[in-house]
Design a protein around this motif. Structure first.
Motif, PDB file in Angstrom:
ATOM      1  N   UNK A  69      54.545 -35.298 -55.275  1.00 25.98           N
ATOM      2  CA  UNK A  69      54.388 -36.130 -54.081  1.00 25.98           C
ATOM      3  C   UNK A  69      55.719 -36.770 -53.735  1.00 25.98           C
ATOM      4  N   UNK A  70      55.806 -37.254 -52.516  1.00 20.24           N
ATOM      5  CA  UNK A  70      57.011 -37.923 -52.034  1.00 20.24           C
ATOM      6  C   UNK A  70      56.616 -39.240 -51.374  1.00 20.24           C
ATOM      7  N   UNK A  71      57.481 -40.238 -51.486  1.00 21.72           N
ATOM      8  CA  UNK A  71      57.251 -41.545 -50.876  1.00 21.72           C
ATOM      9  C   UNK A  71      58.098 -41.660 -49.609  1.00 21.72           C
ATOM     10  N   UNK A  72      57.506 -41.295 -48.500  1.00 21.40           N
ATOM     11  CA  UNK A  72      58.216 -41.306 -47.217  1.00 21.40           C
ATOM     12  C   UNK A  72      57.925 -42.618 -46.482  1.00 21.40           C
ATOM     13  N   UNK A  73      58.367 -43.713 -47.069  1.00 24.92           N
ATOM     14  CA  UNK A  73      58.078 -45.043 -46.526  1.00 24.92           C
ATOM     15  C   UNK A  73      59.120 -45.421 -45.477  1.00 24.92           C
ATOM     16  N   UNK A  74      58.692 -46.161 -44.458  1.00 22.57           N
ATOM     17  CA  UNK A  74      59.662 -46.718 -43.514  1.00 22.57           C
ATOM     18  C   UNK A  74      59.284 -48.165 -43.166  1.00 22.57           C
ATOM     19  N   UNK A  75      60.317 -48.964 -42.917  1.00 24.87           N
ATOM     20  CA  UNK A  75      60.168 -50.313 -42.359  1.00 24.87           C
ATOM     21  C   UNK A  75      60.962 -50.371 -41.068  1.00 24.87           C
ATOM     22  N   UNK A 131      58.040 -39.522 -38.568  1.00 22.42           N
ATOM     23  CA  UNK A 131      58.666 -40.799 -38.911  1.00 22.42           C
ATOM     24  C   UNK A 131      59.993 -40.957 -38.180  1.00 22.42           C
ATOM     25  N   UNK A 132      60.711 -39.857 -37.987  1.00 22.97           N
ATOM     26  CA  UNK A 132      61.935 -39.912 -37.181  1.00 22.97           C
ATOM     27  C   UNK A 132      61.610 -40.284 -35.735  1.00 22.97           C
ATOM     28  N   UNK A 133      60.497 -39.768 -35.227  1.00 24.54           N
ATOM     29  CA  UNK A 133      60.057 -40.140 -33.875  1.00 24.54           C
ATOM     30  C   UNK A 133      59.808 -41.653 -33.784  1.00 24.54           C
ATOM     31  N   UNK A 134      59.113 -42.194 -34.781  1.00 26.74           N
ATOM     32  CA  UNK A 134      58.831 -43.631 -34.771  1.00 26.74           C
ATOM     33  C   UNK A 134      60.109 -44.450 -34.963  1.00 26.74           C
ATOM     34  N   UNK A 135      61.040 -43.935 -35.760  1.00 28.76           N
ATOM     35  CA  UNK A 135      62.340 -44.595 -35.914  1.00 28.76           C
ATOM     36  C   UNK A 135      63.073 -44.643 -34.584  1.00 28.76           C
ATOM     37  N   UNK A 143      67.068 -50.131 -44.175  1.00 32.63           N
ATOM     38  CA  UNK A 143      67.548 -48.859 -44.679  1.00 32.63           C
ATOM     39  C   UNK A 143      67.204 -48.606 -46.140  1.00 32.63           C
ATOM     40  N   UNK A 144      66.533 -49.551 -46.791  1.00 38.56           N
ATOM     41  CA  UNK A 144      66.088 -49.314 -48.167  1.00 38.56           C
ATOM     42  C   UNK A 144      64.949 -48.307 -48.208  1.00 38.56           C
ATOM     43  N   UNK A 145      64.233 -48.156 -47.102  1.00 37.39           N
ATOM     44  CA  UNK A 145      63.147 -47.180 -47.052  1.00 37.39           C
ATOM     45  C   UNK A 145      63.691 -45.849 -46.528  1.00 37.39           C
ATOM     46  N   UNK A 146      62.806 -44.862 -46.343  1.00 37.85           N
ATOM     47  CA  UNK A 146      63.264 -43.527 -45.962  1.00 37.85           C
ATOM     48  C   UNK A 146      64.025 -43.574 -44.644  1.00 37.85           C
ATOM     49  N   UNK A 147      65.185 -42.937 -44.625  1.00 37.31           N
ATOM     50  CA  UNK A 147      65.972 -42.865 -43.398  1.00 37.31           C
ATOM     51  C   UNK A 147      66.710 -41.540 -43.359  1.00 37.31           C
ATOM     52  N   UNK A 148      66.630 -40.881 -42.235  1.00 36.85           N
ATOM     53  CA  UNK A 148      67.332 -39.617 -42.014  1.00 36.85           C
ATOM     54  C   UNK A 148      68.147 -39.808 -40.748  1.00 36.85           C
ATOM     55  N   UNK A 149      69.342 -40.410 -40.890  1.00 41.13           N
ATOM     56  CA  UNK A 149      70.114 -40.854 -39.740  1.00 41.13           C
ATOM     57  C   UNK A 149      71.253 -39.898 -39.429  1.00 41.13           C
ATOM     58  N   UNK A 150      71.305 -39.463 -38.164  1.00 39.54           N
ATOM     59  CA  UNK A 150      72.494 -38.793 -37.670  1.00 39.54           C
ATOM     60  C   UNK A 150      73.407 -39.857 -37.065  1.00 39.54           C
ATOM     61  N   UNK A 151      74.547 -39.424 -36.545  1.00 40.45           N
ATOM     62  CA  UNK A 151      75.529 -40.384 -36.038  1.00 40.45           C
ATOM     63  C   UNK A 151      74.994 -41.237 -34.887  1.00 40.45           C
ATOM     64  N   UNK A 152      74.272 -40.668 -33.907  1.00 40.22           N
ATOM     65  CA  UNK A 152      73.729 -41.528 -32.840  1.00 40.22           C
ATOM     66  C   UNK A 152      72.798 -42.616 -33.368  1.00 40.22           C
TER      67      UNK A 152
END
Length: 469
Positions: free
Chosen positions: A318-324, A398-402, A414-423
């Protein structure tokens, strides 16, 4: 690799390892989404080991990363093909002053070690997260939020001093007054500008008893208004809200597609810290609130109240894909409504913990912890633990909600899951992003510290390389 191992064995006082089993054991983090495997593990015995390892990495063109409990969710504590500093052996509390209300300890000390010591003296760190097994260096690099953060800020806001080893191998003691630039950016800086090796942190006295009220709401707007009232006037000492869905049936109005009919309920837990339960004016406190039902009242000693209810399980595969997402108060309801409506489209909403918290920007001082430009901000947390087979689909949503949160003026914790590009990084830091790039070039000119998480400006890198010619 054998030469790197041999070189480090000669210069490091602590442990150096490259066994297959240990490399594999440290190739994943709590998130379970990212995997990276280093060439070498160094377990430093002191700050000088950290400095030697960093200087060696720079000379050899290797990257170097730091970890202790490995509780990151986006691979921030991992390293690919370089040197991984396992900070867990730096685990001593060196000074503890209950009368002066501060302590000094190694970065690899866990908060549990601090709490077990501090409770004996009637003091406590001002902010506690819901996991005591994480380390001082880890949470101070991320921020560290808890039930009392609306009053006391993040854990990083309660730091008084840091011993830091920069990306050039310099050992620097920094405080809000001395070497303040480094101090202000290493805190919440995810190891981008230096590795924390020692911490001086604030303590506070606490009262012996707590009373918590569990209040149920069936209207999000009313919940948010009551949260604003309680936190802005600082009537209470702790606050958290948990959201619970009630499935009331399904609709087939849109062709053959079945849509669940969900009523969300919101449980707000507010806590008072007191010398005596008789000190509480319950009628005055509760009569100002507009909850649907008062569910429960819980009286505990302070020592009992602060203990985590249970450790989060992490089933195999399993994976913990948490976001705040941290939102301006003015748009919080609109965003939360949208997020809750979207949730059932990509995940089993019945199994996902969802919650809310509040922060007051006046109590949050760290520039590397960006916040919306309002006095009160509302956090929404979504904490799905999912089968690894679902990772790609869930992360897309989750990227959509971000992106939606960033576009509405929000920020990410940023302590939770983040997949950030430069923009996304530019939106996260806004006008301060150029300063972040400048600080990176200054304190980590070789760009070897904790690579892969932050995405820096290409233009800045080219400019720097031309300047060196």
């Amino acid at each position: 690799m054998n030469s790197i191992f041999s070189d480090l064995k000669h210069i490091i006082e602590g442990e150096v390892s490259n066994t297959k089993a240990e490399l594999e054991a440290l190739s994943h983090d709590f998130g379970g989404i990212i995997q990276k495997q280093p060439q070498i593990i160094v377990r430093p015995q002191n700050c000088h080991d950290v400095a030697k390892a960093i200087k060696y990495a720079a000379k050899q063109g290797l990257t170097i990363s730091s970890r202790a409990a490995g509780h990151t969710l986006s691979g921030q504590s991992l390293n690919q093909d370089g040197i991984l500093l396992d900070m867990s052996n730096l685990n001593q509390i060196h000074e503890f002053h209950s009368n002066k209300l501060w302590f000094k300890a190694d970065a690899g000390v866990t908060w549990k070690q601090v709490i077990d010591t501090s409770l004996l003296y009637g003091v406590i760190p001002p902010v506690l997260t819901n996991n005591f097994e994480v380390t001082l260096g880890g949470t101070l690099s991320a921020g560290g939020l808890g039930l009392s953060s609306f009053r006391h800020g993040s854990q990083a806001d309660n730091c008084l001093g840091l011993e830091v080893v920069t990306g050039t191998g310099d050992i620097v003691w920094c405080t809000p007054e001395k070497n303040s630039e480094l101090f202000n950016h290493v805190l919440c800086g995810y190891g981008q500008f230096g590795i924390i090796t020692q911490v001086q942190n604030r303590l506070r006295k606490y009262r012996p008893l707590t009373r918590s009220y569990f209040l149920c709401y069936d209207d999000l707007d009313i919940l948010l208004n009551d949260q604003r009232l309680l936190t802005s006037e600082e009537r209470i000492d702790g606050l958290v809200s948990l959201f619970s869905p009630c499935l009331l049936g399904v609709s087939r109005a849109n062709g053959n597609k079945i849509k669940p009919l969900i009523q969300w309920f919101y449980r707000m837990q507010i806590t008072l810290e007191v010398d005596s339960i008789d000190d509480i004016n319950e009628i005055e406190l509760l009569s100002s609130l507009n909850f649907y039902r008062h569910i429960h009242t819980e009286d505990l000693t302070f020592n009992k109240f602060i203990q985590p209810i249970a450790q989060v399980s992490h089933p195999v595969d399993t994976a913990n894909s948490w976001i705040d997402v941290i939102l301006p108060s003015s748009i919080a309801k609109k965003y939360i409504d949208t997020a809750l409506q979207h949730l059932p489209s990509f995940i089993d909403f019945r199994t996902v913990p969802v919650g809310s918290f509040c922060l007051l920007t006046r109590n949050m001082k760290m520039p590397m912890f960006p916040l919306p430009q309002e006095d009160l901000v509302i956090g929404l947390g979504l904490y799905p633990t999912i089968p690894k087979s679902q990772i790609q689909h869930v992360i897309e949503q989750l990227n959509f909600l971000t992106d939606l949160g960033l576009q509405m003026g929000g920020k990410r914790y940023m302590a939770t899951w983040a997949n950030f590009d430069l923009p996304r990084w530019r939106l996260q830091y806004g006008d301060y992003w150029s300063k972040v790039n400048e600080i990176k070039r200054k304190y980590d000119p070789h760009k070897i510290l904790n690579p892969g998480f932050f995405k820096y400006e290409e233009v800045e890198q080219k400019h720097e390389s031309h300047a060196l010619l």
